[in-house]
Write a protein that holds these residues in place. Structure first.
Motif, PDB file in Angstrom:
ATOM      1  N   GLN A 135      -0.706 -20.255  45.909  1.00  0.00           N
ATOM      2  CA  GLN A 135      -0.483 -19.822  44.535  1.00  0.00           C
ATOM      3  C   GLN A 135       0.039 -18.381  44.459  1.00  0.00           C
ATOM      4  OE1 GLN A 135      -0.946 -22.067  42.140  1.00  0.00           O
ATOM      5  NE2 GLN A 135      -1.716 -23.564  43.590  1.00  0.00           N
ATOM      6  N   ALA A 136       0.019 -17.659  45.579  1.00  0.00           N
ATOM      7  CA  ALA A 136       0.410 -16.247  45.610  1.00  0.00           C
ATOM      8  C   ALA A 136       1.914 -16.084  45.440  1.00  0.00           C
ATOM      9  CB  ALA A 136      -0.029 -15.615  46.931  1.00  0.00           C
ATOM     10  N   VAL A 137       2.307 -14.938  44.876  1.00  0.00           N
ATOM     11  CA  VAL A 137       3.724 -14.571  44.806  1.00  0.00           C
ATOM     12  C   VAL A 137       3.941 -13.390  45.741  1.00  0.00           C
ATOM     13  CG1 VAL A 137       3.947 -15.355  42.423  1.00  0.00           C
ATOM     14  CG2 VAL A 137       3.500 -12.959  42.888  1.00  0.00           C
ATOM     15  N   HIS A 138       5.124 -13.297  46.302  1.00  0.00           N
ATOM     16  CA  HIS A 138       5.420 -12.210  47.244  1.00  0.00           C
ATOM     17  C   HIS A 138       6.706 -11.478  46.905  1.00  0.00           C
ATOM     18  CE1 HIS A 138       2.200 -13.421  49.956  1.00  0.00           C
ATOM     19  NE2 HIS A 138       2.567 -14.662  49.711  1.00  0.00           N
ATOM     20  N   ASP A 139       7.524 -12.080  46.051  1.00  0.00           N
ATOM     21  CA  ASP A 139       8.870 -11.565  45.819  1.00  0.00           C
ATOM     22  C   ASP A 139       9.010 -10.725  44.555  1.00  0.00           C
ATOM     23  OD1 ASP A 139       8.327 -13.735  44.218  1.00  0.00           O
ATOM     24  OD2 ASP A 139      10.333 -14.598  44.381  1.00  0.00           O
ATOM     25  N   ARG A 140       7.877 -10.418  43.901  1.00  0.00           N
ATOM     26  CA  ARG A 140       7.934  -9.628  42.667  1.00  0.00           C
ATOM     27  C   ARG A 140       6.576  -8.989  42.408  1.00  0.00           C
ATOM     28  NH1 ARG A 140       5.106 -12.661  39.013  1.00  0.00           N
ATOM     29  NH2 ARG A 140       5.068 -14.882  39.385  1.00  0.00           N
ATOM     30  N   PRO A 141       6.554  -7.987  41.545  1.00  0.00           N
ATOM     31  CA  PRO A 141       5.262  -7.431  41.140  1.00  0.00           C
ATOM     32  C   PRO A 141       4.446  -8.525  40.454  1.00  0.00           C
ATOM     33  CG  PRO A 141       7.055  -6.034  40.388  1.00  0.00           C
ATOM     34  CD  PRO A 141       7.671  -7.292  40.932  1.00  0.00           C
ATOM     35  N   SER A 188      -0.414  -8.330  48.039  1.00  0.00           N
ATOM     36  CA  SER A 188      -0.243  -6.953  48.495  1.00  0.00           C
ATOM     37  C   SER A 188      -0.640  -5.938  47.417  1.00  0.00           C
ATOM     38  CB  SER A 188       1.194  -6.704  48.959  1.00  0.00           C
ATOM     39  OG  SER A 188       2.085  -6.858  47.888  1.00  0.00           O
ATOM     40  N   ASP A 189      -0.868  -6.397  46.177  1.00  0.00           N
ATOM     41  CA  ASP A 189      -1.307  -5.519  45.096  1.00  0.00           C
ATOM     42  C   ASP A 189      -2.834  -5.475  45.073  1.00  0.00           C
ATOM     43  OD1 ASP A 189       1.329  -5.216  44.286  1.00  0.00           O
ATOM     44  OD2 ASP A 189       1.186  -6.749  42.721  1.00  0.00           O
ATOM     45  N   LYS A 190      -3.404  -4.337  45.398  1.00  0.00           N
ATOM     46  CA  LYS A 190      -4.858  -4.154  45.329  1.00  0.00           C
ATOM     47  C   LYS A 190      -5.144  -3.494  43.991  1.00  0.00           C
ATOM     48  CE  LYS A 190      -4.832  -5.309  49.689  1.00  0.00           C
ATOM     49  NZ  LYS A 190      -3.848  -6.329  49.890  1.00  0.00           N
ATOM     50  N   ARG A 191      -5.935  -4.139  43.171  1.00  0.00           N
ATOM     51  CA  ARG A 191      -6.186  -3.642  41.826  1.00  0.00           C
ATOM     52  C   ARG A 191      -7.611  -3.123  41.681  1.00  0.00           C
ATOM     53  NH1 ARG A 191      -1.129  -3.044  41.008  1.00  0.00           N
ATOM     54  NH2 ARG A 191      -0.048  -4.706  39.941  1.00  0.00           N
ATOM     55  N   LEU A 192      -7.737  -1.897  41.200  1.00  0.00           N
ATOM     56  CA  LEU A 192      -9.031  -1.309  40.933  1.00  0.00           C
ATOM     57  C   LEU A 192      -9.635  -1.986  39.710  1.00  0.00           C
ATOM     58  CD1 LEU A 192     -11.185   0.910  41.374  1.00  0.00           C
ATOM     59  CD2 LEU A 192      -9.820   2.345  39.833  1.00  0.00           C
ATOM     60  N   ALA A 193     -10.894  -2.412  39.810  1.00  0.00           N
ATOM     61  CA  ALA A 193     -11.622  -3.017  38.698  1.00  0.00           C
ATOM     62  C   ALA A 193     -12.926  -2.241  38.524  1.00  0.00           C
ATOM     63  CB  ALA A 193     -11.900  -4.491  38.985  1.00  0.00           C
ATOM     64  N   VAL A 194     -13.094  -1.637  37.353  1.00  0.00           N
ATOM     65  CA  VAL A 194     -14.268  -0.814  37.075  1.00  0.00           C
ATOM     66  C   VAL A 194     -15.208  -1.604  36.167  1.00  0.00           C
ATOM     67  CG1 VAL A 194     -15.077   1.359  36.072  1.00  0.00           C
ATOM     68  CG2 VAL A 194     -12.876   1.275  37.284  1.00  0.00           C
ATOM     69  N   PRO A 195     -16.465  -1.808  36.598  1.00  0.00           N
ATOM     70  CA  PRO A 195     -17.374  -2.602  35.764  1.00  0.00           C
ATOM     71  C   PRO A 195     -17.605  -1.959  34.401  1.00  0.00           C
ATOM     72  CG  PRO A 195     -18.515  -1.742  37.709  1.00  0.00           C
ATOM     73  CD  PRO A 195     -17.107  -1.291  37.799  1.00  0.00           C
ATOM     74  N   THR A 196     -17.677  -2.810  33.385  1.00  0.00           N
ATOM     75  CA  THR A 196     -17.990  -2.380  32.024  1.00  0.00           C
ATOM     76  C   THR A 196     -19.177  -3.211  31.544  1.00  0.00           C
ATOM     77  OG1 THR A 196     -16.452  -3.941  30.995  1.00  0.00           O
ATOM     78  CG2 THR A 196     -15.580  -1.767  31.571  1.00  0.00           C
ATOM     79  N   ASP A 197     -19.605  -2.977  30.320  1.00  0.00           N
ATOM     80  CA  ASP A 197     -20.732  -3.720  29.770  1.00  0.00           C
ATOM     81  C   ASP A 197     -20.418  -5.210  29.708  1.00  0.00           C
ATOM     82  OD1 ASP A 197     -22.106  -1.343  29.350  1.00  0.00           O
ATOM     83  OD2 ASP A 197     -21.438  -1.162  27.264  1.00  0.00           O
TER      84      ASP A 197
END
Length: 184
Positions: free
Chosen positions: A149-155, A45-54
């Motif tokens: 492998q996913a977790v649901h009960d914690r950040p 449920s956590d969608k994480r922004l990933a910005v490309p770098t070099d």
């Protein structure tokens, strides 16, 4: 092409101008890299922004230390996670797609076997174009699949200030102090 058994990944915590995680995948002899401000998560449920770098050289996957103030990216770095990964991208007919090609197409799926992160993840490129029609910057959401492998009960991401290195067990603070003491 890299053999599947030697494909490596690393997630570094980088206390630079802004604290962030650097997510790096070995692809065609370099580390393809994304800055992930809130860090990768093993909670779907956590969608994480990933910005490309070099891209970075392969040797950088083991770097842990302090980048001096006068250099780009100055700050303390630890290896939060490391391990191997297996590409899982396929086309509409179900045939495997080479990993570099899946990144070029803008959607890549892969299975991580790390010290901390496990299971399937996806990176999908998108752009938000400017109002005047010019192309905006790339962003890639990094999302954990809803697998066993996913977790649901914690950040799904640790506090970077208390996180420990997968290589040395040290925190950012401990690495910075050790560098400071060795320079005296």
């Amino acid at each position: 092409m890299d053999s599947e058994s030697t494909r490596r990944f690393v997630v570094q915590i980088h206390d630079a101008r802004r604290m962030h995680f650097d997510f790096r995948l070995e692809v065609d002899g370099v580390l393809k890299s994304w800055a992930v401000p809130r860090g990768p998560s093993d909670n779907p449920s956590d969608k994480r922004l990933a910005v490309p770098t070099d891209d970075h050289p392969l040797e950088y996957r083991e770097f842990e230390g302090v980048i001096p103030q006068e250099e780009q990216g100055s700050g303390t770095v630890i290896v939060w996670d490391q391990g191997t990964y297996r590409p899982t991208s396929h086309d509409l007919a179900g045939a495997p797609v080479p990993f570099a090609e899946s990144l070029e197409r803008g959607h890549a799926t892969f299975w991580l076997d790390g010290a901390k992160l496990h299971g399937e993840f996806a990176l999908t490129r998108f752009r938000i174009d400017e109002e005047d029609g010019t192309r905006g910057p790339e962003a890639w959401p990094l999302i954990k699949a809803n697998d066993r492998q996913a977790v649901h009960d914690r950040p799904g991401t640790p506090d970077p200030y208390h996180a420990r290195s997968a290589r040395t067990g040290r925190t950012l603070h401990q690495v910075a102090v050790a560098e400071w003491e060795s320079a005296r």
